[in-house]
Motif scaffolding. Structure first.
Motif, short mmCIF file in Angstrom:
data_model
loop_
_atom_site.label_atom_id
_atom_site.label_comp_id
_atom_site.label_asym_id
_atom_site.label_seq_id
_atom_site.Cartn_x
_atom_site.Cartn_y
_atom_site.Cartn_z
N MET A 1 0.85 -1.17 0.00
CA MET A 1 0.00 0.00 0.00
C MET A 1 0.90 1.24 0.00
O MET A 1 1.83 1.34 0.78
N GLY A 2 0.59 2.18 -0.88
CA GLY A 2 1.40 3.38 -1.00
C GLY A 2 1.09 4.39 0.09
O GLY A 2 0.10 4.28 0.82
N ALA A 3 1.93 5.40 0.20
CA ALA A 3 1.79 6.43 1.24
C ALA A 3 0.49 7.21 1.07
O ALA A 3 -0.19 7.52 2.06
N GLU A 4 0.11 7.51 -0.17
CA GLU A 4 -1.14 8.26 -0.38
C GLU A 4 -2.34 7.42 0.05
O GLU A 4 -3.26 7.93 0.70
N GLU A 5 -2.34 6.14 -0.27
CA GLU A 5 -3.46 5.29 0.11
C GLU A 5 -3.55 5.16 1.63
O GLU A 5 -4.65 5.18 2.19
N LYS A 6 -2.42 5.06 2.31
CA LYS A 6 -2.42 5.00 3.78
C LYS A 6 -2.99 6.28 4.37
O LYS A 6 -3.76 6.25 5.33
N LEU A 7 -2.60 7.42 3.79
CA LEU A 7 -3.12 8.70 4.25
C LEU A 7 -4.63 8.76 4.05
O LEU A 7 -5.37 9.16 4.95
N ARG A 8 -5.09 8.35 2.88
CA ARG A 8 -6.54 8.37 2.60
C ARG A 8 -7.31 7.43 3.53
O ARG A 8 -8.37 7.79 4.02
N ARG A 9 -6.78 6.26 3.79
CA ARG A 9 -7.46 5.31 4.69
C ARG A 9 -7.52 5.85 6.11
O ARG A 9 -8.55 5.74 6.78
N ALA A 10 -6.42 6.42 6.58
CA ALA A 10 -6.41 6.97 7.94
C ALA A 10 -7.36 8.16 8.06
O ALA A 10 -8.09 8.29 9.05
N LEU A 89 0.30 10.99 7.50
CA LEU A 89 0.75 12.26 6.93
C LEU A 89 2.27 12.33 6.90
O LEU A 89 2.86 12.75 5.91
N ARG A 90 2.91 11.89 7.96
CA ARG A 90 4.38 11.91 8.00
C ARG A 90 4.99 11.04 6.92
O ARG A 90 6.01 11.37 6.33
N GLU A 91 4.35 9.91 6.66
CA GLU A 91 4.85 9.02 5.61
C GLU A 91 4.62 9.63 4.23
O GLU A 91 5.45 9.48 3.34
N TYR A 92 3.53 10.34 4.05
CA TYR A 92 3.21 10.92 2.75
C TYR A 92 4.07 12.14 2.45
O TYR A 92 4.54 12.32 1.32
N GLU A 93 4.31 13.00 3.41
CA GLU A 93 5.00 14.28 3.19
C GLU A 93 6.33 14.17 2.46
O GLU A 93 6.57 14.94 1.55
N PRO A 94 7.22 13.26 2.80
CA PRO A 94 8.51 13.22 2.11
C PRO A 94 8.38 12.92 0.62
O PRO A 94 9.30 13.15 -0.14
N ARG A 95 7.24 12.46 0.20
CA ARG A 95 7.04 12.11 -1.20
C ARG A 95 6.54 13.29 -2.02
O ARG A 95 6.00 13.12 -3.10
N GLY A 96 6.67 14.49 -1.49
CA GLY A 96 6.37 15.67 -2.29
C GLY A 96 4.97 16.20 -2.10
O GLY A 96 4.32 16.59 -3.05
N ALA A 97 4.51 16.22 -0.85
CA ALA A 97 3.17 16.76 -0.57
C ALA A 97 3.13 18.24 -0.94
O ALA A 97 3.82 18.67 -1.84
#
Length: 142
Positions: A1-10, A89-97
């Motif tokens: 599961m990608g960072a964006e999907e984890k953010l959306r699920r949370a 959010l922390r996991e998603y941010e480094p990927r260019g939020a």
């Protein structure tokens, strides 16, 4: 599961927990928690439905900064969901939020979700005459 999907699920977990059709969970929240989280959580819900991943990250960051001062008053299930959302959010941010300028009245994405930075930003806002954004909003009851 990608960072964006984890953010959306949370984010979906928190929105679905608090913003239900019957408002039973919302009405059971302590007043301080309800006042701080309802409006920014509604923005998270809108971003989930209509926004981009970056808009969702920005809305989540605003929600987390508003929720931080009342985290100790949250029920355990909400506190757990908010912790999961912060991690997403922390996991998603480094990927260019969010790479644009911060929203007026919010913390920058680089420090969103960090309670020590939230407190510093609130103190700065108080010194320059700007109150916390949630304090300007009417209390919502349905």
């Amino acid at each position: 599961m990608g960072a964006e999907e984890k953010l959306r699920r949370a984010a979906t977990r928190v929105v679905d927990l608090v913003l239900t059709e019957d408002c039973a969970y919302l009405d059971a929240l302590p007043d301080a928690v309800e006042i701080e989280v309802v409006t920014p959580l509604s923005a998270v819900g809108r971003a989930l439905d209509e926004g981009t991943a970056n808009e969702l990250a920005q809305a989540v960051g605003l929600f987390l900064s508003c929720a931080a001062p009342v985290a100790g008053e949250m029920p355990a299930d909400l506190a757990e969901a908010v912790t999961e959302l912060r991690a997403g959010l922390r996991e998603y941010e480094p990927r260019g939020a969010w790479s644009g300028p911060p929203i007026k009245g919010s913390t920058s994405v680089a420090v969103i979700g960090n309670p020590s930075h939230d407190v510093q930003n609130r103190r700065h806002s108080a010194r320059v005459g700007r109150a916390h954004p949630a304090h300007h909003l009417p209390r919502l009851r349905t």
